[in-house]
Scaffold this active site. Structure first.
Site, PDB file in Angstrom:
ATOM      1  N   LYS A   1      -6.003  -3.161   6.674  1.00 28.47           N
ATOM      2  CA  LYS A   1      -7.192  -2.512   5.949  1.00 28.47           C
ATOM      3  C   LYS A   1      -8.204  -3.823   5.440  1.00 28.47           C
ATOM      4  O   LYS A   1      -7.975  -4.430   4.578  1.00 28.47           O
ATOM      5  CB  LYS A   1      -6.775  -1.748   5.020  1.00 28.47           C
ATOM      6  CG  LYS A   1      -5.847  -0.267   5.408  1.00 28.47           C
ATOM      7  CD  LYS A   1      -5.631   0.696   3.974  1.00 28.47           C
ATOM      8  CE  LYS A   1      -4.769   1.683   4.490  1.00 28.47           C
ATOM      9  NZ  LYS A   1      -4.294   2.720   3.334  1.00 28.47           N
ATOM     10  N   ASP A   2      -9.591  -3.419   5.832  1.00 31.96           N
ATOM     11  CA  ASP A   2     -10.676  -4.221   5.394  1.00 31.96           C
ATOM     12  C   ASP A   2     -10.638  -4.246   3.926  1.00 31.96           C
ATOM     13  O   ASP A   2     -10.513  -5.305   3.188  1.00 31.96           O
ATOM     14  CB  ASP A   2     -11.732  -3.967   5.972  1.00 31.96           C
ATOM     15  CG  ASP A   2     -12.256  -2.284   6.021  1.00 31.96           C
ATOM     16  OD1 ASP A   2     -11.387  -1.530   5.367  1.00 31.96           O
ATOM     17  OD2 ASP A   2     -13.030  -1.915   6.757  1.00 31.96           O
ATOM     18  N   ARG A   3     -10.485  -3.102   3.269  1.00 28.49           N
ATOM     19  CA  ARG A   3     -10.892  -3.021   1.892  1.00 28.49           C
ATOM     20  C   ARG A   3      -9.760  -3.726   1.089  1.00 28.49           C
ATOM     21  O   ARG A   3      -9.926  -4.202  -0.017  1.00 28.49           O
ATOM     22  CB  ARG A   3     -10.876  -1.627   1.312  1.00 28.49           C
ATOM     23  CG  ARG A   3      -9.612  -0.641   1.699  1.00 28.49           C
ATOM     24  CD  ARG A   3     -10.308   0.688   1.549  1.00 28.49           C
ATOM     25  NE  ARG A   3      -9.350   1.677   1.707  1.00 28.49           N
ATOM     26  CZ  ARG A   3      -9.192   2.483   2.825  1.00 28.49           C
ATOM     27  NH1 ARG A   3      -9.722   2.052   4.027  1.00 28.49           N
ATOM     28  NH2 ARG A   3      -8.118   3.245   3.262  1.00 28.49           N
TER      29      ARG A   3
ATOM     30  N   ASP B   1       1.681   2.761   3.774  1.00 30.44           N
ATOM     31  CA  ASP B   1       0.453   3.832   3.490  1.00 30.44           C
ATOM     32  C   ASP B   1       0.433   4.804   4.599  1.00 30.44           C
ATOM     33  O   ASP B   1       0.382   5.983   4.486  1.00 30.44           O
ATOM     34  CB  ASP B   1      -0.795   3.481   3.200  1.00 30.44           C
ATOM     35  CG  ASP B   1      -1.694   4.648   2.444  1.00 30.44           C
ATOM     36  OD1 ASP B   1      -1.437   5.207   1.241  1.00 30.44           O
ATOM     37  OD2 ASP B   1      -2.846   4.694   2.927  1.00 30.44           O
TER      38      ASP B   1
ATOM     39  N   ASP C   1      -0.829  -0.655  -4.921  1.00 29.43           N
ATOM     40  CA  ASP C   1      -2.520  -0.013  -5.007  1.00 29.43           C
ATOM     41  C   ASP C   1      -2.428   1.433  -5.687  1.00 29.43           C
ATOM     42  O   ASP C   1      -3.224   1.949  -6.107  1.00 29.43           O
ATOM     43  CB  ASP C   1      -3.226  -0.050  -3.724  1.00 29.43           C
ATOM     44  CG  ASP C   1      -2.647   0.472  -2.559  1.00 29.43           C
ATOM     45  OD1 ASP C   1      -1.655   1.050  -2.523  1.00 29.43           O
ATOM     46  OD2 ASP C   1      -3.543   0.724  -1.627  1.00 29.43           O
ATOM     47  N   HIS C   2      -1.214   2.319  -5.472  1.00 28.50           N
ATOM     48  CA  HIS C   2      -0.860   3.121  -5.949  1.00 28.50           C
ATOM     49  C   HIS C   2       0.333   3.870  -5.267  1.00 28.50           C
ATOM     50  O   HIS C   2       1.050   3.240  -4.562  1.00 28.50           O
ATOM     51  CB  HIS C   2      -1.885   4.355  -5.273  1.00 28.50           C
ATOM     52  CG  HIS C   2      -2.099   4.401  -3.927  1.00 28.50           C
ATOM     53  ND1 HIS C   2      -0.992   4.998  -3.047  1.00 28.50           N
ATOM     54  CD2 HIS C   2      -3.103   3.802  -2.945  1.00 28.50           C
ATOM     55  CE1 HIS C   2      -1.473   4.851  -1.533  1.00 28.50           C
ATOM     56  NE2 HIS C   2      -2.810   4.196  -1.628  1.00 28.50           N
TER      57      HIS C   2
ATOM     58  N   THR D   1      -6.598   3.787  -2.254  1.00 25.65           N
ATOM     59  CA  THR D   1      -6.531   2.364  -1.959  1.00 25.65           C
ATOM     60  C   THR D   1      -7.610   1.361  -2.368  1.00 25.65           C
ATOM     61  O   THR D   1      -7.182   0.300  -2.997  1.00 25.65           O
ATOM     62  CB  THR D   1      -6.362   1.971  -0.331  1.00 25.65           C
ATOM     63  OG1 THR D   1      -5.248   2.780  -0.238  1.00 25.65           O
ATOM     64  CG2 THR D   1      -6.380   0.744  -0.028  1.00 25.65           C
TER      65      THR D   1
ATOM     66  N   ASP E   1       0.702  -1.149   0.174  1.00 24.71           N
ATOM     67  CA  ASP E   1       0.013   0.084  -0.166  1.00 24.71           C
ATOM     68  C   ASP E   1       0.977   1.050  -0.017  1.00 24.71           C
ATOM     69  O   ASP E   1       1.390   1.634   0.901  1.00 24.71           O
ATOM     70  CB  ASP E   1      -0.826  -0.200   1.175  1.00 24.71           C
ATOM     71  CG  ASP E   1      -2.051   0.905   1.303  1.00 24.71           C
ATOM     72  OD1 ASP E   1      -2.061   2.001   0.673  1.00 24.71           O
ATOM     73  OD2 ASP E   1      -2.877   0.275   1.564  1.00 24.71           O
TER      74      ASP E   1
ATOM     75  N   HIS F   1       1.673   8.879   4.717  1.00 24.80           N
ATOM     76  CA  HIS F   1       0.759   9.869   4.700  1.00 24.80           C
ATOM     77  C   HIS F   1       1.248  10.617   6.025  1.00 24.80           C
ATOM     78  O   HIS F   1       1.287  11.937   5.941  1.00 24.80           O
ATOM     79  CB  HIS F   1      -0.716   9.335   5.060  1.00 24.80           C
ATOM     80  CG  HIS F   1      -1.422   9.058   4.248  1.00 24.80           C
ATOM     81  ND1 HIS F   1      -1.840   9.970   3.132  1.00 24.80           N
ATOM     82  CD2 HIS F   1      -2.043   7.802   3.657  1.00 24.80           C
ATOM     83  CE1 HIS F   1      -2.732   9.249   2.203  1.00 24.80           C
ATOM     84  NE2 HIS F   1      -2.806   8.074   2.480  1.00 24.80           N
TER      85      HIS F   1
HETATM   86 ZN   LIG Z   1      -3.287   6.181   1.305  1.00 20.46          ZN
END
Ligand SMILES: [Zn+2]
Length: 547
Positions: free
Chosen positions: A165-167, A309, A356-357, A83, A42, A313
């Site tokens: 993360k759930d997603r 991630d 994912d990015h 994400t 992530d 951030h």
């Molecule tokens: Zn992020």
């Protein structure tokens, strides 16, 4: 004679059956991996591989690069680069326009409320009483590659998704997954929902009882190497990093036991490299206890490492924190690969790793280097529009501005007999005067024009006719919507957000690399071709040609 003929026919029949047996057996030896392990990091920039190369060990990222196949020019082919859309695109082989995952959370035109991408009030949490348990992939409109694997093996393949993360656990594993597990910081455990099962397996409960999150957080986070070795990053104490609550400087060592209270309790592990270690521990336990890679059908483990991630951030790509996070992730990756060697065998396992990015530099840092960059004040921008409409139409007409999409109140516009095209025209003209705005596209244009390249094409791929708003806005390169001048965020169509690593390794993958342009939506159809299974049902990507 009457008895002889039937016997003769029977004999021939028997021989033909016997003769077919070896042929049938031969057919079943079609080469296929016993296990596929999809690894998503992530917020991983493509250049991290090279930036930290000299400090990586030989058995993690370097092993994938030195022995696997590296698609060096892989990019996300839509906006927004968040994400949930990222994980969905990797595994569905298509963009938000088709799979419907237009953001992590979006304004729901039907209910007038914000909808979280994997929220589902029809299910209950397992292992938690928190709302974080009410999760499923129901909002994703298409199948994932994992669904196609399940369907094509008559549900014999086992599919499990895991992440903090759930997603990131739920969307990859798809609609027919055997399980998805994600982390709930309120209990410090991996949880699931009744979408998948009636109760957590005993091995998951046993894993949670070990309280590993608490153990990882019982010691300060110090750098893996002596701190003076982190020459790839800015000095540890710099003004571009966000302070954790309770700290006066963003520097090592981060006293995790002390910081826990003020920073979300056991949720704090998300913001440390130990979130990756916990995920790795759980991934290994999953392979062992679910016997992944041990049956005739190919199994699939979708793992996502979420901590980079959170760290990105807070501290940005140039921080010692992020460098240390990647050096430690490299070790976790090495441990996972070593476990696969002994437990399943690398020749039986197909591995891919991507992200994912990616992420931009901290804009205030770029500004100090005289590179055009900065921050968009979305509230001020939209408040000004609202004021104009309140003055002229007695109503703001704007229901929401989320994910750079503006949602209009069609009910009021119709009931007051206001001209929708005039309202939209005014919005477009106004937004085009905002210095940080580069593109403004209306739903009308996106629905009726076929873009084939450039930023507008990426916006169109991220635009879902039913779920997206009335106006879609894009900002200049280097500009982000972020509450402070420290840390960073992602979501743009620019290469600093779209360019990610993509590595294939194991099974029959030959060593090599390509700089050919590859879209993130090409991963799923490539897996389809390798596994001889159908493409996901909304797939728009193309299989990668290995050189
Ligand atoms: Zn992020």
């Amino acid at each position: 004679m009457k008895k002889i003929i039937p016997f003769f026919i029977f004999s021939l029949f028997s021989i033909s059956i016997v003769a077919q047996v070896p042929a049938t057996a031969k057919k079943s030896t079609l080469s296929k991996p016993k296990l596929v392990v999809g690894i998503v990091v992530d917020q991983m920039r493509f250049d991290y591989i090279f930036r930290y190369w000299d400090k990586f060990g030989n058995d993690g990222f370097k092993r994938l690069v030195n022995q696997g196949y590296f698609c060096k020019n892989t990019n996300f082919n839509y906006v927004p680069t968040y994400t949930a859309p990222g994980h969905a695109a990797i595994y569905t082989g298509t963009a938000p326009a088709v799979n419907g995952i237009i953001a992590n959370e979006w304004y729901d035109k039907k209910t007038g409320e914000n909808k979280y991408c994997v929220s589902d009030n029809t299910v209950s949490g397992l292992g938690t009483s928190a709302s974080e348990g009410k999760r499923s992939p129901a909002n994703m409109l298409t199948t994932s590659i994992c669904d196609e694997l399940r369907l094509s093996t008559n549900m014999k393949s086992k599919v499990i998704g895991i992440a903090l993360k759930d997603r990131s656990a739920i969307l990859p594993a798809g609609h027919t997954a055997n399980a998805a597990y994600w982390y709930d910081g309120s209990v410090g455990s991996f949880i699931s929902s009744t979408y998948y099962m009636n109760e957590l397996p005993a091995w998951v409960t046993d894993f949670n009882k070990k309280e590993l999150a608490k153990k990882y957080l019982s010691q300060p986070w110090n750098t893996l190497l002596p701190i003076e070795h982190y020459s790839e990053s800015l000095p540890d104490d710099n003004k571009y990093e966000t302070l954790a609550k309770g700290e006066t400087k963003p520097v090592f060592p981060h006293n995790l036991p002390e910081l826990m209270n003020k920073n979300g309790g056991l949720n704090l592990i998300r913001n440390t490299p130990f979130g990756n270690s916990l995920t790795k521990d759980f991934a290994i336990e999953t392979i062992i206890h679910e016997n992944l890679g041990k049956s005739e059908a190919t199994d699939f483990l979708a793992v996502s490492f979420s901590s980079p991630d959170y760290i990105g951030h807070s501290y940005g790509p140039n921080s010692v924190e992020q460098e240390d996070d990647y050096l430690r992730l490299d070790k976790d990756l090495a441990e996972l690969l070593k476990f696969i060697d002994t437990h399943v065998g690398i020749n039986n396992t197909l591995i891919f790793l991507t992200a994912d990015h990616a992420a931009p530099e901290v804009p205030s840092y770029l500004s100090d280097l005289k590179i055009p960059s900065g921050y968009v004040n979305e509230k001020k921008m939209i408040d000004s529009l609202k004021k104009y409409f309140i003055k002229n139409c007695n109503d703001s007409l704007i229901l929401s501005y989320t994910n750079q999409q503006l949602f209009l109140n069609h009910h009021i516009i119709e009931s007051k007999n206001i001209s929708l095209p005039q309202v939209v025209d005014h919005i477009v003209s106004y937004l085009q005067t905002i210095p940080e705005v580069s593109e403004v596209l209306t739903a009308e244009v996106l629905n009726n024009t076929q873009f084939t390249e450039g930023i507008r094409y990426l916006m169109q791929k991220g635009f879902n006719t039913k779920r997206s708003g009335d106006v879609f806005v894009n900002y200049l390169p280097g500009y982000i919507n972020h509450p402070s001048a420290t840390g960073t965020t992602h979501g743009s169509p620019y290469s600093y957000d779209t360019h990610v690593p993509l590595l294939f390794y194991g099974w029959t993958i030959k060593h090599g690399s390509t700089i050919n342009q590859i879209d993130i939506t090409d991963i799923a159809p490539t897996l389809s071709m390798m596994l001889n299974i159908p493409f996901p049902n909304g797939c728009t990507g193309k299989p990668i040609l290995f050189e």
